[in-house]
Design an enzyme around this catalytic site. Structure first.
Site, PDB file in Angstrom:
ATOM      1  N   LYS A   1     -25.931  46.058  18.978  1.00  0.00           N
ATOM      2  CA  LYS A   1     -27.223  45.435  18.737  1.00  0.00           C
ATOM      3  C   LYS A   1     -27.586  44.447  19.830  1.00  0.00           C
ATOM      4  O   LYS A   1     -27.723  43.256  19.578  1.00  0.00           O
ATOM      5  CB  LYS A   1     -27.295  44.741  17.373  1.00  0.00           C
TER       6      LYS A   1
ATOM      7  N   ASP B   1     -21.684  42.165  15.306  1.00  0.00           N
ATOM      8  CA  ASP B   1     -22.512  42.630  16.417  1.00  0.00           C
ATOM      9  C   ASP B   1     -22.500  41.628  17.559  1.00  0.00           C
ATOM     10  O   ASP B   1     -21.702  40.699  17.583  1.00  0.00           O
ATOM     11  CB  ASP B   1     -23.924  42.988  15.932  1.00  0.00           C
TER      12      ASP B   1
ATOM     13  N   MET C   1     -36.348  35.457  18.853  1.00  0.00           N
ATOM     14  CA  MET C   1     -36.473  36.723  19.599  1.00  0.00           C
ATOM     15  C   MET C   1     -37.736  36.752  20.454  1.00  0.00           C
ATOM     16  O   MET C   1     -38.430  37.773  20.517  1.00  0.00           O
ATOM     17  CB  MET C   1     -36.484  37.920  18.623  1.00  0.00           C
TER      18      MET C   1
ATOM     19  N   GLY D   1     -26.290  33.235  12.513  1.00  0.00           N
ATOM     20  CA  GLY D   1     -27.192  32.354  11.770  1.00  0.00           C
ATOM     21  C   GLY D   1     -27.094  32.573  10.279  1.00  0.00           C
ATOM     22  O   GLY D   1     -26.004  32.591   9.709  1.00  0.00           O
ATOM     23  N   ASP D   2     -28.247  32.814   9.640  1.00  0.00           N
ATOM     24  CA  ASP D   2     -28.301  33.075   8.204  1.00  0.00           C
ATOM     25  C   ASP D   2     -28.686  34.541   7.983  1.00  0.00           C
ATOM     26  O   ASP D   2     -29.570  35.050   8.686  1.00  0.00           O
ATOM     27  CB  ASP D   2     -29.364  32.157   7.568  1.00  0.00           C
TER      28      ASP D   2
ATOM     29  N   GLU E   1       0.816  -1.213   0.000  1.00  0.00           N
ATOM     30  CA  GLU E   1       0.000   0.000   0.000  1.00  0.00           C
ATOM     31  C   GLU E   1       0.859   1.276   0.000  1.00  0.00           C
ATOM     32  O   GLU E   1       0.554   2.240  -0.707  1.00  0.00           O
ATOM     33  CB  GLU E   1      -0.942  -0.047   1.216  1.00  0.00           C
TER      34      GLU E   1
END
Ligand SMILES: C[S@@+](CC[C@H](N)C(=O)[O-])C[C@H]1O[C@@H](n2cnc3c(N)ncnc32)[C@H](O)[C@@H]1O
Length: 474
Positions: A276, A254, A389, A308-309, A22
């Site tokens: 924020k 933020d 939220m 997040g997104d 190998e």
């Protein structure tokens, strides 16, 4: 420096590989990629090498007994000797003969017998990155290779070849070597290179031809990437997010972005905090929009990090529209949104088909004067509800849904700081939602999941939940 890194041109050159297992096969794959013509000498040959021999890619000399002729004269034909899968005596005999004949030799796993070593490589042909530790830490080399692999754009090789196509033309329009170097420095940071990396080569070619024909240097155009960085665990960053964070001249972030994510930002990038927290905006949205435009107009690459997104309750749509109106190039990099990240971290299958036919994302943030969510239809839907939220209004949300007919015993899970080390998962029912949030001292960021699937969430073990204990004792 124990080794001098060199890249060897083995195109069409004879190489000798001692061994047929190998390890030998692995080295053969590399030698063949480099265009070498290998001969394998071994007593036993594995299936892969046999297949290579059948295809005429390697020559095999199978020897049942002892060593081949290692005279200087016989070895002189080879540009490189590799000894793999050999016992110690054979390896030492090959290494000694190769040294005597002044031929580079590599003995697998025996740096003491080798005059050359194979580095770890990351390949974006023709770009090649080689990494070595002089035998000190092969596993570390593998780690580094994985990290570099993740960082380098997959189309980097295309970019190198694209630049090569225009080298002569640019040498003609930019005869001064200093200006020419500056041209290429700006080019690799600029929009044409970005088009190539995005796979839009026809557009890149047209743009480059315009540059060549105008004889001017490309100006440094700024741009903004709205980068979704996921719910907090840096392992959940996408490769594209990581690249944008490494490319950026300036990073705007933020409160949702923790230090563990910021650790992945390029060290010398400027960092601008725009705050924020709920009701405590360090900078309002208009000021953030203006900041992004001003930074991009100054020719800088801006990474605007979004938890997040960017397009899920992230105000990414507003920022994108503002940038487009100002004719700034903007790229959207999706991220794992809190709902999917937190649900995975809590073992909560959002759309388990035994319990629900869908999932609905809702904001629990009730702005003064703004209409409240349509509680009646939310209560009637048989979807799992995920409330973003909603911590401050948890009690109201529970009361409203019950008032509109959702059953009070409906399971609820509240996930605070999902995917982060300080994650808390609290379970309860709709009727006790407000009390669950208050009782566990949850202040956010947190998600509320309402629906039968919430009963499947893995609740934090009480012993782990230190803050809840402190709260209970207070
Ligand atoms: C302004 S929204 C941004 C959402 C973000 N764009 C996304 O896709 O996840 C902020 C809310 O997301 C949720 N959130 C974000 N990160 C979270 C985390 N790690 N754990 C729990 N909730 C989170 C909380 O509901 C928080 O109040």
């Amino acid at each position: 420096m124990k080794y001098l890194p060199l890249f060897a041109d083995l195109e069409g050159r004879e190489c000798l590989v001692a061994g047929g297992g190998e390890n030998a096969a692995r080295k053969l794959r590399l030698l063949l990629r480099a265009g070498a013509r290998p001969t394998v000498v071994a007593s036993a040959i594995n299936a892969e090498i046999r297949a290579l021999a059948r295809d005429g890619k390697v020559r095999v000399v199978q020897r049942a007994d002892g060593l081949p002729d290692l005279s200087r004269r016989r070895l002189a034909a080879y540009a490189l000797i590799v000894v793999a899968d050999a016992d110690s005596d054979t390896a030492e005999a090959f290494a000694a003969a190769a040294r005597q004949a002044n031929i580079p030799v590599n003995v697998v796993d025996r740096p003491d017998l080798s005059t050359v070593v194979f580095p770890g490589i990351v390949e974006r042909d023709p770009i090649l990155v080689a990494i070595g530790s002089a035998g000190a830490a092969p596993v570390l080399v593998r780690r580094l290779r994985e990290q570099i692999e993740a960082l380098l754009p997959s189309r980097l090789g295309h970019l190198a070849r694209f630049a090569q196509r225009f080298r002569t033309a640019i040498a003609g329009t930019q005869p001064d070597s200093g200006r020419r170097r500056r041209f290429w420095e700006i080019f690799f940071d600029g929009p044409v290179a970005r088009l190539v990396l995005e796979g839009r080569e026809p557009q890149a070619t047209s743009a480059m031809l315009r540059l060549v024909n105008s004889g001017t240097a490309p100006s440094l155009e700024g741009s903004v990437a709205l980068v979704g960085v996921g719910p907090g665990d840096p392992d959940l960053l996408t490769l594209r997010a990581l690249r944008a964070m490494q490319d950026a001249d300036v990073v705007v972030y933020d409160r949702l972005i923790g230090d563990r994510i910021l650790d992945y930002v390029r060290r010398d990038a400027e960092r601008i905090y725009v705050g924020k927290a709920r009701g405590n905006h360090a900078m309002n949205q208009e000021a953030i929009n203006a900041l992004l435009v001003a930074q991009a107009r100054a020719g800088r690459r801006v990474a605007r990090l979004k938890g997040g997104d960017p397009f899920v309750f992230g105000r990414g749509g507003e920022e994108m529209a503002h940038l487009q109106a100002a004719s700034i190039a903007v790229e959207i990099i999706p991220g794992i949104t809190a709902a999917t990240g937190c649900a995975a971290a809590a073992g909560l299958p959002l759309t388990h088909r035994d319990y629900t036919s869908g999932v609905t994302f809702v904001t629990g943030h009730m702005r003064d004067g703004a209409p409240e969510p349509d509680w009646a239809s939310l209560a009637a839907t048989r979807h799992t509800l995920v409330i973003y939220m909603g911590v401050a209004t948890a009690g109201i949300i529970g009361d409203r849904l019950v008032a509109h007919g959702m059953r009070p015993a409906m399971p609820v899970a509240v996930i605070e700081n999902g995917t982060r080390p300080e994650q808390i998962v609290a379970r309860g029912t709709l009727a006790t939602l407000g009390a669950t949030v208050a009782g566990r001292g949850i202040v956010g960021p947190a998600l509320i999941v309402i629906g039968d699937v919430a009963a499947l969430a893995r609740e934090s073990a009480p012993g782990v939940d230190a803050r809840a204990q402190a709260y209970a004792q207070a």
